[in-house]
Design a protein around this motif. Structure first.
Motif, short mmCIF file in Angstrom:
data_model
loop_
_atom_site.label_atom_id
_atom_site.label_comp_id
_atom_site.label_asym_id
_atom_site.label_seq_id
_atom_site.Cartn_x
_atom_site.Cartn_y
_atom_site.Cartn_z
N CYS A 6 36.41 41.40 38.10
CA CYS A 6 36.52 41.22 36.63
C CYS A 6 35.91 42.07 36.02
O CYS A 6 34.79 42.15 36.35
CB CYS A 6 36.33 39.64 36.33
N ALA A 22 34.36 41.96 33.09
CA ALA A 22 33.17 41.28 32.40
C ALA A 22 32.52 40.70 33.40
O ALA A 22 31.21 40.77 33.28
CB ALA A 22 33.90 40.14 31.29
N CYS A 23 32.93 39.86 34.51
CA CYS A 23 32.09 39.24 35.55
C CYS A 23 31.66 39.69 36.58
O CYS A 23 30.96 39.24 37.35
CB CYS A 23 32.77 37.86 35.67
N CYS A 37 40.64 35.83 36.10
CA CYS A 37 39.41 35.71 36.55
C CYS A 37 39.01 34.24 36.64
O CYS A 37 39.04 33.35 35.56
CB CYS A 37 38.21 36.46 35.54
N GLN A 43 36.18 32.89 36.51
CA GLN A 43 35.09 32.71 35.64
C GLN A 43 35.55 32.60 34.09
O GLN A 43 35.08 31.68 33.43
CB GLN A 43 33.88 33.39 35.87
N CYS A 44 36.03 33.57 33.70
CA CYS A 44 36.34 33.76 32.01
C CYS A 44 37.75 33.73 32.04
O CYS A 44 37.94 33.87 30.59
CB CYS A 44 35.58 35.19 31.85
#
Ligand code: ANZ
Ligand code: ZN
Length: 839
Positions: free
Chosen positions: A438, A440-441, A479, A481-482
């Motif tokens: 990801c 971002a993550c 993702c 997570q996000c």
């Protein structure tokens, strides 16, 4: 009316079904019996089984059946090491799906194994390409990641330009890909690694606890782990920089006549910037192989950088070279070169006319002795070395390390040859690495409740490279997570990971987790592991590592998976060939007519050349197909052949005469069993005794895996029983033989067993019991002396009285002749051994 022939074509299948129906070989984890886990290395489903498999599995089978007979609850499972490149290659060549190809092969090979009557618990069968199996593997991989035992690293990899994949160092053979044979190139890629080096010391120490492993395997692992102790110190260079080097022979420091760095070393790179000659030399180095073995044999090449390095003791200026034999990823990537005592340095110094000082000699008097065309890496006394002169190698090492540490310019260190395990493969047919990238993550593990990450079915193999990478949708995910758009990891795991824990899954197969530790503990460690020596290093080291890693994350509480290891020899055959257009064309034994010293091709009657007896291999066509042999002779003859003649650790030369001999023996046994006569009377103590002794000896042979010795004893006892008249003793012997051959020739044994009127399976019968009293000979040989001189030897009942022995001795004609009428003054008797007559 009796059947005079055993007919395997009807009996084999019947008994195989009987065992299946009765669940005879299903292992019960809850049994209160002592447990025994017998495991042969599981096969790769390449298409058909070969004689090597037959030999391997027959050995394990005899042991498993024997253990069952001796009261053990036996786990003897079978499965399939089903991921890997051949399936993908088949997909590319034949346009089939790797999964379909693999399952087809499994079906074929399973039916072949069934035809051999192996005592396997098929209820535990699985293939590593089953999503259930690799899903659990993904969960374990995530566990190891969370424990810091899995990481990602940008690293230079071996790139196989034909198979379009990264290869492990071990898969590079002589600079070429192990399957494609193409010269391997270097590339930089982000790769997944397993931290096997974390356990380097423990993997090494653990070898000492493996008493029932072959020494040669332990030595190979020790060398692979490669612990070496030495000194790391820095030279000051003429440009003011410091250059750290690593040596295992600090004692030879006064013999250093130059310094060398690897082509990738920062010093080399610095020199190369703005120096075209240096650049092209570095490029040349990169073309060559990278393994230590290759560098050993390759021509030593160097490039003089013009820099010099100051010797820490003498202050001499040593030239600094870029050299092709220095590895970047070992030690510091730079060395002090001591040509007198290191062969690579010797070759280099000879080529570039550098001094070759002697600093080790067999005695101080030999300090001036010239070298005899090669380096002397051995032990001796230090010479021409200032304050080290006269010291032993060991003392000098310690002294140099002490001075370096005191002076602050170096320190004693340990260096390992073992590297972390690069586990990424850019292939389709493997376990998908359960991570998502990801923006971002970063790198996020797939949540465990979303496992398994399964392979897509609709893949395209028409272009080389990784089909997962090219798949239109598979890698596009949210993702975890996000929730943003993210990409699946498209690398799959090295297949060696599949085989690093399959023995745990055989022992315990819950649906919701990889295995149950308590159930695993009932069976593991494997009591006897059997396989080929080709797995002495990688598979066995990886399995030992993986077990430790699982112990580290609290999933297991033992470190060594295989208590006892046996590596069997190969099945060999001579080769048949003809030279055609300057190239050898090979023929299979089935195509050849073999007479005396010569061989001709059946199809044209013309001669073919008989070559050496070597391992059966497809490329040399010297293979005998197990199926044909089973069809002609039945499973028991093949099994018996696999156990006879050669010790199991040695090579076994296949021969037509040999298998025919086995067939004849099967029939001899059949007739002997047929001669069992319950109404017979009379003792035949010698035969009974031999049978009792054989029961004990064969048990010992099987426990020691000395199958050929067991076979020889069974031949002998059979021969004796055939010659004997009907008696109770003979019946005992026949019954004992039947039980003892049952692990080896199970079909014949079952058939004879029912024929004798039994309604049970002999596979469930116990190992025959022996009477300890019957093991002892009851006759002894007595030496008879007259005046201390041997005159006769007599047999007497064991434990005969003094009086009986005296009488027996005096009755001997030879003794009487010796006495010649003299008066007998005294008779000395040593019971069971000796009578001495004194006149
Ligand atoms: C001086 C010396 C003198 C060495 C001597 C050997 C014999 P093992 O024992 O296999 O660990 N070496 C160090 N780093 C190297 C590298 N990156 N590439 C190639 N060779 C390297 O080998 C350690 C020895 O290999 C070291 O000890 C070093 O040479 C060389 F009589 O130093 B020796
Ligand atoms: Zn994210």
């Amino acid at each position: 009316m009796t059947d005079t022939r055993f007919d395997p074509s009807s009996a084999d299948g019947r008994w195989q079904r009987a065992w299946d129906d009765a669940g005879t070989f299903a292992a019960d984890s809850n049994s209160s019996k002592p447990k025994s886990y017998i495991l042969e290395m599981f096969p790769y489903p390449s298409g058909r089984i070969h004689m090597g498999h037959v030999r391997n599995y027959t050995m394990g089978d005899v042991l498993a059946r024997y253990k069952k007979m001796t009261g053990h609850e036996v786990l003897h499972p079978m499965g399939w090491d089903a991921f890997g490149m051949p399936a993908e290659n088949a997909a590319m060549e034949k346009g089939v799906h790797p999964g379909g190809w693999t399952h087809q092969n499994i079906e074929t090979m399973k039916s072949q194994l069934k035809r051999l009557g192996f005592a396997l618990d098929w209820t535990r069968e699985f293939a590593t390409c089953d999503p259930e199996y690799y899903g659990h593997e993904q969960a374990l991989f995530i566990d190891l990641f969370e424990a810091g035992l899995v990481y990602r690293k940008e690293s230079e990899v071996n790139w196989d330009p034909v198979d379009m994949t990264v290869l492990a160092n071990e898969q590079v053979i002589d600079g070429c890909g192990w399957r494609s044979g193409a010269p391997v190139e270097k590339r930089k890629l982000n790769q997944w690694f397993l931290k096997i080096t974390h356990f380097a010391e423990d993997l090494l120490k653990g070898l000492d606890t493996l008493e029932d492993w072959p020494d040669k395997v332990k030595l190979m692992q020790e060398n692979w782990i490669g612990k070496s102790q030495g000194l790391e110190f820095s030279f000051q260079l003429s440009n003011g920089d410091f250059l750290p080097v690593y040596t295992t022979r600090p004692d030879t420091i006064f013999g250093a006549s130059f310094v060398a760095v690897a082509a990738d070393h920062s010093v080399a790179q610095a020199v190369a910037s703005g120096n075209a000659d240096a650049q092209s030399f570095i490029a040349l180095c990169k073309k060559g192989g990278t393994t230590a073995a290759e560098l050993e044999t390759a021509e030593k090449l160097g490039f003089d950088t013009g820099l010099t390095a100051k010797h820490p003791f003498t202050g001499a200026d040593l030239p600094v070279y870029i050299a092709n034999f220095v590895l970047m990823d070992y030690g510091t990537g730079a060395i002090m070169a001591v040509p007198g005592h290191d062969q690579r340095d010797f070759e280099f110094a000879t080529k570039y006319c550098l001094p070759i000082p002697r600093v080790v000699a067999s005695s101080a008097a030999d300090a001036g002795k010239p070298f005899d065309g090669e380096a002397e890496p051995g032990d001796g006394v230090i010479v021409n070395s200032d304050f080290l002169d006269g010291m032993s190698v060991e003392d000098a090492k310690a002294e140099v390390i002490r001075r370096a540490e005191k002076g602050g310019w170096g320190k004693g260190t340990t260096v390992w040859r073992l590297r972390d395990w690069g586990a990424s493969r850019q292939r389709y047919w493997g376990t998908p690495i359960p991570f998502i990238h990801c923006d971002a993550c970063g790198v996020v593990p797939v949540p465990k409740d979303q496992l398994p990450v399964t392979l897509p079915e609709d893949v395209d193999f028409s272009t080389p490279g990784n089909p997962l990478e090219r798949h239109p949708t598979w890698k596009r995910v949210a993702c975890p997570q996000c929730g943003a758009d993210a990409t699946r990891e498209t690398d799959t795991l090295d297949t060696f990971i599949n085989s690093s824990w399959y023995f745990l899954r055989f022992a315990s197969q819950p649906a919701n987790k990889p295995f149950d530790a308590e159930e695993v503990a009932k069976w593991l460690p494997v009591d006897q592991y059997i396989g080929g020596i080709e797995h002495a290093i990688l598979h066995l080291l990886y399995a030992r590592f993986w077990t430790r890693a699982l112990q580290h994350v609290g999933k297991l509480d033992f470190a060594e998976p295989f208590a006892s290891l046996f590596t069997q020899g190969m099945v060999t055959h001579e080769t048949y060939s003809r030279l055609q257009d300057g190239r050898a064309v090979y023929f299979t034994p089935a195509e050849v007519h073999r007479t005396g010293e010569a061989a001709t091709l059946k199809s044209d009657g013309e001669p073919v050349e008989i070559g050496r007896v070597i391992k059966m291999s497809k490329s040399k066509k010297n293979v005998v197909d197990p199926d044909n042999i089973i069809a002609n002779y039945g499973a028991d003859s093949v099994r018996w052949f696999m156990l006879s003649d050669s010790p199991p650790e040695r090579d076994l030369p296949w021969s037509e005469a040999g298998i025919e001999g086995c067939w004849r023996f099967v029939q001899r046994l059949w007739r002997l069993f047929d001669a069992y006569d319950p109404s017979a009377t009379g003792e035949d103590k010698p035969l009974a005794r031999k049978a009792h002794q054989t029961i004990v000896a064969v048990a010992g042979d099987i426990e020691a895996l000395s199958f050929n010795k067991a076979v020889a004893r069974l031949y002998e006892l059979t021969g004796a029983a055939e010659k004997a008249q009907p008696s109770e003793g003979r019946n005992f012997a026949i019954n004992a033989i039947l039980h003892m051959v049952s692990p080896m020739m199970p079909h014949l044994a079952e058939e004879a067993w029912v024929k004798m009127g039994n309604t049970t399976l002999i596979a469930d019968a116990p190992w025959p019991t022996h009477d300890p009293a019957m093991l002892v000979e009851d006759e002894v040989t007595i030496a008879v002396q007259h005046m201390g001189k041997l005159r006769d030897t007599l047999t007497a009942p064991k434990g005969a009285s003094k009086e009986d022995l005296e009488a027996l001795a005096l009755a001997s004609e030879k003794v009487q002749r010796s006495i010649g009428g003299a008066e007998v003054r005294k008779i000395i008797v040593v019971p069971d051994r000796l009578v001495n007559i004194v006149t």
